[in-house]
Design an enzyme around this catalytic site. Sequence first.
Site, short mmCIF file in Angstrom:
data_model
loop_
_atom_site.label_atom_id
_atom_site.label_comp_id
_atom_site.label_asym_id
_atom_site.label_seq_id
_atom_site.Cartn_x
_atom_site.Cartn_y
_atom_site.Cartn_z
N HIS A 225 -1.24 0.19 -10.13
CA HIS A 225 -1.70 -0.65 -9.07
C HIS A 225 -1.97 -1.77 -9.79
O HIS A 225 -3.23 -1.82 -9.46
CB HIS A 225 -2.94 0.25 -8.41
CG HIS A 225 -2.70 -0.73 -6.53
ND1 HIS A 225 -3.55 0.29 -5.94
CD2 HIS A 225 -2.83 -1.67 -6.97
CE1 HIS A 225 -3.37 -0.41 -4.28
NE2 HIS A 225 -3.20 -1.91 -5.27
N GLU B 73 -4.29 7.53 -5.22
CA GLU B 73 -4.86 6.71 -6.30
C GLU B 73 -5.55 7.68 -6.52
O GLU B 73 -6.46 7.38 -6.38
CB GLU B 73 -4.72 5.24 -5.69
CG GLU B 73 -2.70 5.03 -5.71
CD GLU B 73 -3.03 3.47 -5.03
OE1 GLU B 73 -1.90 2.76 -5.33
OE2 GLU B 73 -3.86 2.82 -5.14
N ARG C 93 1.27 -1.16 0.02
CA ARG C 93 0.04 -0.33 0.43
C ARG C 93 0.46 1.42 0.28
O ARG C 93 2.37 1.35 0.58
CB ARG C 93 -1.46 0.01 1.18
CG ARG C 93 -1.79 -1.19 1.21
CD ARG C 93 -2.94 -0.75 0.13
NE ARG C 93 -4.19 -1.43 0.13
CZ ARG C 93 -3.90 -2.70 -0.41
NH1 ARG C 93 -3.06 -3.16 -2.02
NH2 ARG C 93 -5.60 -3.09 -0.43
#
Length: 323
Positions: free
Chosen positions: A287, A268, A239
């Site tokens: 991601h 993000e 993360r």
Amino acid sequence: MKKPIVYITRKIPNEILVPYQDSLDFRMWEDEETPVPRDVLLEEVKEADGLLCLLTEKIDRELLENAPQVKVVANMAVGYDNIDVGAALEKNVIVTNTPDVLTETTADLAFSLLTAAARRIAEANDYIRAGKWDHWSPYLLAGSDIHGKKVGIVGMGRIGESIAKRAKGFGMPILYHNRSRKPSAEKDLGATYKEFDELLREADFVVSVIPLTPETRRMFNKDAFRKMKTSAIFINVSRGGVVDEKALYHALNENTIHAAGLDVFEEEPIDANHPLVKLDNVVCLPHIGSASVETRTKMLKLCMDNLLAVFSGESPITPVKNP
């Protein structure tokens, strides 16, 4: 009998839904790329009995108070830092996640990112696309070896162990740090437990696979980067919040560490003008740790199976407990 209403926060393939349509009534945000707006989500959950969400959705106390009928939240991820699990349990709302099915795919990506950062693969690709390849020289885009180098894995869970298996194939000595020691990893993979600071000092590659918790937030900070080798390469597939991004930028820009490969960020999507994106010694990904067609399909099916189990009066397959 009325079917339970499940709200899905992103458009997903219809073939995923078909096997469950006799038991569940689906409503869905009809956009594959854009997250459902907060006001729309707050309105939709008023009538929903279940929710299938992504990491982009904040399932907090406000939302749960706005969803009187919701019995289960199925999160399409292993991590669940987007969900207030404590508030959910207070309201007797079951939270589920998708462990196991994405382990190997995420480990593939982590090792690919390690390879890309070490061997300057993205930089080399850009070099050709920019029309710069007009000569050859002994050290043109020379990177770092991977085989035989020490890898330090921070977070020896399922994904950490799978990364270690790949590292073993490259003849890499495996160091690891975890909240508790993992005798199975030490026996089966030859992994050596290290305190966090020791691992930072000794590893050639430092790979973060830790969950985001109050204890791990910004665990990789200025002091952590200073303890690493100047030749070290940092990889994060956990993360973004476990990293102090300003400290990482300065460490990379000032050659405190050598390079980084990042699949996750504090905010993000990351802005194209973010300082880390501008550095040549950083490989940035959007991601995509579990982003293979096969694995994302398995994740969605597991979400559906969890929802169906709850509405059938059975125990969920992969429940999240209050951390």
